[in-house]
Design an enzyme around this catalytic site. Structure first.
Site, PDB file in Angstrom:
ATOM      1  CG  ASN A   8     -53.559  62.951   9.828  1.00  0.00           C
ATOM      2  OD1 ASN A   8     -54.600  62.414  10.222  1.00  0.00           O
ATOM      3  ND2 ASN A   8     -53.215  64.176  10.170  1.00  0.00           N
ATOM      4  CE  LYS A  15     -54.445  67.331   6.339  1.00  0.00           C
ATOM      5  NZ  LYS A  15     -54.651  67.681   7.719  1.00  0.00           N
ATOM      6  NE  ARG A  72     -53.675  63.470  14.393  1.00  0.00           N
ATOM      7  CZ  ARG A  72     -54.724  64.256  14.187  1.00  0.00           C
ATOM      8  NH1 ARG A  72     -55.268  64.356  12.991  1.00  0.00           N
ATOM      9  NH2 ARG A  72     -55.238  64.944  15.185  1.00  0.00           N
ATOM     10  CG  HIS A 161     -53.548  69.687  19.139  1.00  0.00           C
ATOM     11  ND1 HIS A 161     -54.143  70.831  19.609  1.00  0.00           N
ATOM     12  CD2 HIS A 161     -54.090  69.448  17.935  1.00  0.00           C
ATOM     13  CE1 HIS A 161     -55.022  71.278  18.718  1.00  0.00           C
ATOM     14  NE2 HIS A 161     -55.001  70.439  17.695  1.00  0.00           N
ATOM     15  CG  HIS A 187     -51.050  73.150  18.475  1.00  0.00           C
ATOM     16  ND1 HIS A 187     -50.212  72.345  17.733  1.00  0.00           N
ATOM     17  CD2 HIS A 187     -52.153  73.317  17.710  1.00  0.00           C
ATOM     18  CE1 HIS A 187     -50.787  72.045  16.580  1.00  0.00           C
ATOM     19  NE2 HIS A 187     -51.971  72.616  16.548  1.00  0.00           N
ATOM     20  N   GLY A 189     -53.817  76.551  16.185  1.00  0.00           N
ATOM     21  CA  GLY A 189     -54.162  76.353  14.777  1.00  0.00           C
ATOM     22  C   GLY A 189     -55.653  76.568  14.659  1.00  0.00           C
ATOM     23  CG  ASN A 190     -59.618  75.680  12.109  1.00  0.00           C
ATOM     24  OD1 ASN A 190     -60.059  76.744  12.562  1.00  0.00           O
ATOM     25  ND2 ASN A 190     -60.316  74.912  11.299  1.00  0.00           N
ATOM     26  NE  ARG A 220     -62.959  70.852  18.133  1.00  0.00           N
ATOM     27  CZ  ARG A 220     -61.728  70.516  17.702  1.00  0.00           C
ATOM     28  NH1 ARG A 220     -60.666  71.137  18.195  1.00  0.00           N
ATOM     29  NH2 ARG A 220     -61.577  69.571  16.813  1.00  0.00           N
ATOM     30  CB  VAL A 310     -53.254  81.296  15.217  1.00  0.00           C
ATOM     31  CG1 VAL A 310     -53.348  82.626  15.959  1.00  0.00           C
ATOM     32  CG2 VAL A 310     -54.528  81.036  14.420  1.00  0.00           C
ATOM     33  N   GLY A 311     -50.294  80.625  15.907  1.00  0.00           N
ATOM     34  CA  GLY A 311     -49.140  80.851  16.780  1.00  0.00           C
ATOM     35  C   GLY A 311     -47.875  81.187  16.011  1.00  0.00           C
ATOM     36  CD  GLU A 360     -49.794  67.977  14.507  1.00  0.00           C
ATOM     37  OE1 GLU A 360     -50.615  67.322  15.134  1.00  0.00           O
ATOM     38  OE2 GLU A 360     -50.095  68.960  13.810  1.00  0.00           O
TER      39      GLU A 360
HETATM   40  P1  AMP Z   1     -53.412  75.084  11.384  1.00  0.00           P
HETATM   41  O1  AMP Z   1     -54.648  74.384  11.882  1.00  0.00           O
HETATM   42  O2  AMP Z   1     -52.252  74.965  12.308  1.00  0.00           O
HETATM   43  O3  AMP Z   1     -53.077  74.771   9.951  1.00  0.00           O
HETATM   44  O4  AMP Z   1     -53.779  76.643  11.395  1.00  0.00           O
HETATM   45  C1  AMP Z   1     -54.768  77.166  10.533  1.00  0.00           C
HETATM   46  C2  AMP Z   1     -55.113  78.576  10.952  1.00  0.00           C
HETATM   47  O5  AMP Z   1     -53.930  79.391  11.014  1.00  0.00           O
HETATM   48  C3  AMP Z   1     -55.994  79.295   9.943  1.00  0.00           C
HETATM   49  O6  AMP Z   1     -57.333  79.048  10.205  1.00  0.00           O
HETATM   50  C4  AMP Z   1     -55.659  80.747  10.169  1.00  0.00           C
HETATM   51  O7  AMP Z   1     -56.600  81.288  11.079  1.00  0.00           O
HETATM   52  C5  AMP Z   1     -54.304  80.744  10.839  1.00  0.00           C
HETATM   53  N1  AMP Z   1     -53.309  81.469  10.051  1.00  0.00           N
HETATM   54  C6  AMP Z   1     -52.584  81.025   9.010  1.00  0.00           C
HETATM   55  N2  AMP Z   1     -51.765  82.007   8.555  1.00  0.00           N
HETATM   56  C7  AMP Z   1     -51.978  83.096   9.327  1.00  0.00           C
HETATM   57  C8  AMP Z   1     -51.457  84.437   9.371  1.00  0.00           C
HETATM   58  N3  AMP Z   1     -50.534  84.840   8.497  1.00  0.00           N
HETATM   59  N4  AMP Z   1     -51.927  85.274  10.317  1.00  0.00           N
HETATM   60  C9  AMP Z   1     -52.863  84.870  11.201  1.00  0.00           C
HETATM   61  N5  AMP Z   1     -53.391  83.638  11.213  1.00  0.00           N
HETATM   62  C10 AMP Z   1     -52.967  82.757  10.302  1.00  0.00           C
END
Ligand code: AMP
Length: 378
Positions: A8, A15, A72, A161, A187, A189-190, A220, A310-311, A360
Site C-alpha cells: 500500500n 505499508k 492497492r 474504501h 466503515h 475510520g479516520n 473531512r 471508530v466503528g 483490507e
Molecule cells: P482507522 O482509520 O480505521 O485506523 O481509524 C482510526 C481512528 O479510529 C482514530 O482516529 C480514532 O479516532 C479511532 N479509534 C481508535 N480506537 C478507538 C477507540 N477505542 N474508541 C474510539 N475511537 C477509536
C-alpha cells in the site's frame, strides 16, 4: 500455500504485509518518505527498506515461494471495475487517471514501478479502491449537472474504501448466515464511508467523485451545500487550495472541535465539553441519516456492519447513531455493544447489527490470487 506480498504505497508511506493464506508472515511500514532527515528519500528507497526488512525476517523478496504482489490503487475510474494484472498498458491507464486522484495514484504507481523493477518476473496485480462500487446504478452515480460537461470531465460518483466494503459486507453476511442478504456497511475510520450492498453487489456508497462526500470524518467535512465553496471563494476570499485544505484536512471532527481522534472527543464529551458534544452529535446525526437512506435503497436490511477504528471500538458511536430506530427493526443491546460482541443487536430484532474488523490487506491478497488463478486458467 501461495504467498502474496501486499503493498500500500501512499504519498508519504509504504505499508506492507506478506501473507500465506490468511496467515501474516511479516508486516510493517516505512513512513515519512521524502521528509527531511528520513532514510527514505523516495518510494524507491522505501521499497528497498521493505525488501531489507523482509529479508531480515527470513522472507527475501527474491524468494521463489513468493507467488505475486498485490498493490492497492486508489482510483480506477470507470476503466477498472475489477482487480487487474499489471502490464505496461495498465500502468498507462492508471497514469491517465491521475487527475482524478492527484495525490494517491502517483504514489501507488511509484510503488508498482519499483516493485516491478525488483521482481520483473513476478505477476503483480492492482486492486482498486473504487472497483467494488462500480456496480452502483447510474441513478446513484450521476450528479445532477450538465451531462455533457460531466462526461467530458469524468465527473460522477465513484466511491472509495472498496476493498474494505467488499470484505466486511461478505464477512457480515456470513456472520448472520445470509450470503445473499442486504448489508449496510459503516466503515468509520479516520476516513469514513457507508455502503448499501445487496447479495454482494454494491448499490450505493457515500463517498463520491472524491473521498470528501458523505459522512463526517476525522478531518473531512463530508456532505456540504456546494454553494458553500462558492461563498468561501467569493465572500471569504479563499483560494481553491485553501478551500481544499479547509474541507479535506481541517474539516470534520477536527474543524468542529479541534480533535480528530474519536477517543479524545469521547473523553471531552464525558467531561461535558460543549464543542465535543456538538461535534459528536453532528457525526452521529449524519451517520443515522445514511442508515435511513440506505435502508430505503435496499428495501429490507439483514445486517448493519460497523468497521474501522471508530466503528470497531466506539460503542458510544454505535449506540448513539442507531438510537431511536426500533421501528425499523434496529435495536442495539447495550450490554453486548459495550462488551464488544460480534453481534450487538437484541435477539428478536429484525435487523442484525454486527461489528466486523476490516482487513483490507487480506482482501487485496485474496483478490490478487483470484486474478492469478483466472490468468492461469485463461
Ligand atoms: P482507522 O482509520 O480505521 O485506523 O481509524 C482510526 C481512528 O479510529 C482514530 O482516529 C480514532 O479516532 C479511532 N479509534 C481508535 N480506537 C478507538 C477507540 N477505542 N474508541 C474510539 N475511537 C477509536
Amino acid at each position: 500455500m501461495s504467498r502474496v506480498l501486499v503493498l500500500n504505497s501512499g504519498s508519504s508511506s509504504v505499508k506492507y504485509r506478506l501473507l500465506s493464506g490468511a496467515e501474516r508472515l511479516a508486516s510493517g511500514m516505512v513512513d515519512r518518505i521524502g521528509e527531511a532527515g528520513s532514510p527514505a528519500a523516495d518510494h524507491g528507497a522505501a521499497l528497498k527498506t521493505v525488501a531489507t526488512e523482509l529479508a531480515d525476517a527470513g522472507f527475501g523478496l527474491d524468494s521463489p515461494e513468493l507467488t505475486a504482489i498485490g498493490h492497492r490503487v486508489v482510483h480506477g475510474g470507470t476503466t477498472f471495475t475489477e482487480p487487474t494484472l499489471i502490464t505496461e498498458e495498465v500502468i498507462k491507464k492508471i497514469e491517465e487517471l491521475v487527475p482524478l486522484a492527484p495525490l494517491h495514484n502517483p504514489a501507488n504507481l511509484a510503488g508498482i514501478e519499483v516493485a516491478r523493477r525488483l521482481r520483473p518476473d513476478l505477476p503483480q496485480v492492482a486492486v482498486f479502491d473504487t472497483a467494488f462500487h462500480s456496480t452502483i446504478s447510474p441513478a446513484a452515480a450521476t450528479y445532477a449537472i450538465d451531462r455533457e460537461l460531466a462526461e467530458r470531465l469524468s465527473i460522477r460518483r465513484y466511491g472509495f474504501h472498496g476493498t474494505s466494503h467488499a470484505y466486511v459486507s461478505r464477512e457480515a453476511a456470513r456472520a448472520v448466515d445470509r450470503p445473499m442478504g442486504n448489508v449496510i456497511v459503516l466503515h468509520l475510520g479516520n476516513g469514513a464511508s457507508a455502503s448499501a450492498v445487496s447479495a454482494g453487489r454494491c448499490l450505493d456508497t457515500s463517498m463520491g467523485m472524491t473521498p470528501l462526500e458523505g459522512l463526517v470524518m476525522g478531518t473531512r467535512s463530508g456532505d456540504l451545500d456546494p454553494a458553500v465553496v462558492l461563498y468561501l471563494e467569493r465572500t471569504g476570499g479563499m483560494s481553491p487550495d485553501e478551500i481544499d485544505t479547509l474541507l479535506n484536512r481541517h474539516g470534520g471532527m477536527l474543524g468542529l472541535c479541534g480533535d480528530n481522534d474519536m477517543r479524545a472527543v469521547e473523553k471531552r464529551l464525558a467531561a461535558g465539553d460543549p464543542d465535543a458534544q456538538l461535534a459528536f452529535s453532528v457525526y452521529c446525526h449524519r451517520l443515522r441519516k445514511y442508515v435511513g437512506a440506505y435502508y430505503a435503497v435496499l428495501g429490507t436490511v439483514d445486517v448493519i456492519a460497523f468497521t474501522g477504528g471508530v466503528g470497531e471500538n466506539s460503542s458510544l458511536v454505535r449506540e448513539t447513531a442507531l438510537a431511536g430506530l426500533e421501528a425499523l427493526g434496529i435495536v442495539v443491546d447495550p450490554v453486548r455493544n459495550r462488551r464488544g460482541d460480534r453481534l450487538i443487536s437484541t435477539d428478536g430484532a429484525a435487523v442484525r447489527v454486527a461489528v466486523i474488523p476490516t482487513d483490507e490487506e487480506l482482501e487485496i491478497a485474496r483478490q490478487t490470487l483470484e486474478v492469478i488463478s483466472r490468468t492461469n486458467r485463461g
